[in-house]
Design a protein around this motif. Structure first.
Motif, short mmCIF file in Angstrom:
data_model
loop_
_atom_site.label_atom_id
_atom_site.label_comp_id
_atom_site.label_asym_id
_atom_site.label_seq_id
_atom_site.Cartn_x
_atom_site.Cartn_y
_atom_site.Cartn_z
N LYS A 7 0.56 -0.72 0.27
CA LYS A 7 0.09 -0.12 -0.22
C LYS A 7 0.78 0.90 0.03
O LYS A 7 1.78 1.68 0.85
CB LYS A 7 -0.80 -0.14 1.24
N ILE A 8 0.73 2.55 -0.42
CA ILE A 8 1.19 3.30 -1.23
C ILE A 8 0.20 4.87 -0.30
O ILE A 8 0.65 5.21 0.21
CB ILE A 8 1.33 3.66 -2.55
N ALA A 9 -0.71 4.76 -0.97
CA ALA A 9 -1.78 5.58 -0.20
C ALA A 9 -3.49 5.06 -0.46
O ALA A 9 -3.22 3.68 -0.41
CB ALA A 9 -2.04 6.68 -1.43
N LEU A 15 2.82 -3.49 -6.34
CA LEU A 15 3.11 -4.69 -6.74
C LEU A 15 4.84 -4.54 -6.65
O LEU A 15 5.29 -4.62 -8.16
CB LEU A 15 2.74 -5.45 -8.25
N PRO A 16 5.40 -4.39 -6.34
CA PRO A 16 6.93 -4.75 -6.20
C PRO A 16 7.84 -5.34 -6.55
O PRO A 16 7.45 -6.40 -6.67
CB PRO A 16 7.46 -3.84 -4.75
N GLY A 17 8.80 -4.81 -7.58
CA GLY A 17 9.77 -6.38 -7.95
C GLY A 17 10.82 -5.38 -9.64
O GLY A 17 10.95 -4.46 -9.41
N GLY A 22 1.73 -0.28 -10.91
CA GLY A 22 0.70 -0.15 -10.51
C GLY A 22 -0.26 -0.82 -10.04
O GLY A 22 -0.74 -0.95 -11.01
N VAL A 23 -0.90 0.02 -9.28
CA VAL A 23 -2.43 -0.97 -9.10
C VAL A 23 -3.60 0.85 -8.22
O VAL A 23 -3.13 0.77 -6.84
CB VAL A 23 -2.17 -2.52 -8.55
N VAL A 24 -3.92 0.23 -8.91
CA VAL A 24 -5.38 1.29 -8.17
C VAL A 24 -6.54 0.57 -8.49
O VAL A 24 -6.68 0.60 -8.85
CB VAL A 24 -5.42 2.54 -9.28
N VAL A 25 -7.68 0.82 -7.14
CA VAL A 25 -8.23 -0.30 -6.17
C VAL A 25 -9.50 1.16 -5.81
O VAL A 25 -9.92 1.41 -5.86
CB VAL A 25 -7.47 -1.52 -5.46
N LYS A 26 -10.56 0.28 -6.87
CA LYS A 26 -11.70 1.03 -7.06
C LYS A 26 -12.42 -0.45 -6.73
O LYS A 26 -13.45 -1.05 -8.23
CB LYS A 26 -12.52 1.16 -7.79
N TYR A 203 5.93 9.87 -5.26
CA TYR A 203 6.60 8.63 -6.71
C TYR A 203 7.14 7.58 -6.91
O TYR A 203 7.68 7.38 -5.91
CB TYR A 203 8.22 10.06 -7.14
N ILE A 204 7.16 7.12 -7.31
CA ILE A 204 7.33 5.46 -7.32
C ILE A 204 7.64 5.27 -9.50
O ILE A 204 7.45 5.22 -9.89
CB ILE A 204 5.63 5.10 -7.81
N PRO A 205 8.76 5.07 -8.99
CA PRO A 205 9.78 5.33 -10.57
C PRO A 205 9.45 3.47 -10.80
O PRO A 205 9.22 2.35 -9.61
CB PRO A 205 11.05 5.38 -10.18
N CYS A 206 10.02 2.92 -11.85
CA CYS A 206 9.33 1.50 -12.54
C CYS A 206 10.44 0.82 -11.65
O CYS A 206 10.34 -0.37 -11.64
CB CYS A 206 8.88 1.30 -13.80
N HIS A 207 11.32 1.18 -11.60
CA HIS A 207 13.03 0.32 -11.36
C HIS A 207 13.74 1.57 -10.16
O HIS A 207 14.50 1.91 -10.62
CB HIS A 207 13.83 0.40 -12.40
N GLY A 208 13.61 1.35 -9.54
CA GLY A 208 13.38 1.89 -7.89
C GLY A 208 12.96 2.30 -6.51
O GLY A 208 11.69 1.81 -6.89
N GLU A 209 13.39 2.87 -5.43
CA GLU A 209 11.79 2.33 -4.69
C GLU A 209 11.31 3.87 -4.60
O GLU A 209 11.65 5.16 -4.90
CB GLU A 209 13.10 2.68 -3.25
N PRO A 210 9.98 3.92 -4.13
CA PRO A 210 8.57 4.57 -3.89
C PRO A 210 10.07 5.98 -2.39
O PRO A 210 10.78 6.05 -2.08
CB PRO A 210 7.77 3.95 -2.94
N ALA A 211 9.95 7.16 -3.69
CA ALA A 211 10.04 8.33 -2.33
C ALA A 211 8.61 9.91 -1.94
O ALA A 211 7.71 9.73 -3.15
CB ALA A 211 11.48 8.51 -3.21
#
Length: 222
Positions: A7-9, A15-17, A22-26, A203-211
């Motif tokens: 969970k980010i927000a 799904l990290p890897g 990215g997964v936006v849930v509704k 911020y979520i890069p595809c190759h890196g850690e959330p910041a």
């Protein structure tokens, strides 16, 4: 190793890897941002979503490099999810041969026609433009992030989380490779300036850690 939602927000997850998805849930539905390298990656994503009681109904591909749309075909086959991408990236997603072709500037040799550069083809149901985008009850903002790829886009969720695709890379990637692939250096630098000046909550890069604010990482990419 099985993928697990992080969970980010409020309604925004990853799904990290090797490629952060990215997964936006509704409710019980979700919008995916990218789909990984290949069929196996797609199956892992489907398994993680099933474990979380979710079904993918929309896929947004940030760009057309194989590791970002390789899972499209199997996810679409299993769920009927609609796929969206920018105009230029759509052409490659539907015709994956174009990626090794443009990298080699001619008919590519066998070494360039592997799964790392040629993902399974996937129909694209709609073309994205910068600005607000609504589909299947999901509301996001599309931002233009060219440079690494000509029509690369980012996705900002209603939680003010920015999925920045490959606009910048995590510091371990920079240290390992020195200079990651860039299609247009001038555009890439402008995109990094745009992200530098932006003010998203995450911020979520595809190759890196959330910041919260990847200032130093952006500088390293510059």
């Amino acid at each position: 190793m099985a993928l697990e939602l992080q969970k980010i927000a409020a309604n925004t997850y990853i799904l990290p890897g090797a490629v952060n998805i990215g997964v936006v849930v509704k409710g019980e539905q979700c919008l995916l941002i990218d789909s990984g390298l290949d069929r196996q990656a797609g199956k892992q994503i489907l398994g993680a979503l099933q474990n979380a009681g979710l079904k993918a109904t929309v896929i947004i591909n940030t760009h057309s490099h194989a590791d970002h749309f390789g899972g499209n075909a199997i996810i679409r086959q299993e769920t009927g999810a609609q796929v969206y991408a920018s105009h230029i990236e759509k052409a490659v997603i539907e015709n994956p041969y174009l990626e090794p072709f443009y990298l080699f500037s001619a008919a590519p040799p066998k070494s360039l026609t592997t799964r790392f550069l040629m993902a399974p083809a996937s129909p694209v149901d709609g073309v994205l433009q910068p600005g607000p985008f609504s589909v299947a009850g999901f509301n996001v903002e599309i931002i233009s992030l060219p440079g690494h790829s000509p029509g690369q886009i980012g996705v900002v969720t209603e939680d003010n989380v920015c999925f920045s695709a490959d606009a910048y890379f995590g510091e371990p990637i920079i240290e390992k490779y020195g200079m990651p692939y860039t299609a247009d250096v001038s555009a890439a630098l402008s995109t990094l300036q745009l992200l530098w000046q932006s003010n998203y909550d995450k911020y979520i890069p595809c190759h890196g850690e959330p910041a919260d604010k990847p200032t130093e990482t952006i500088l390293q990419n510059v």
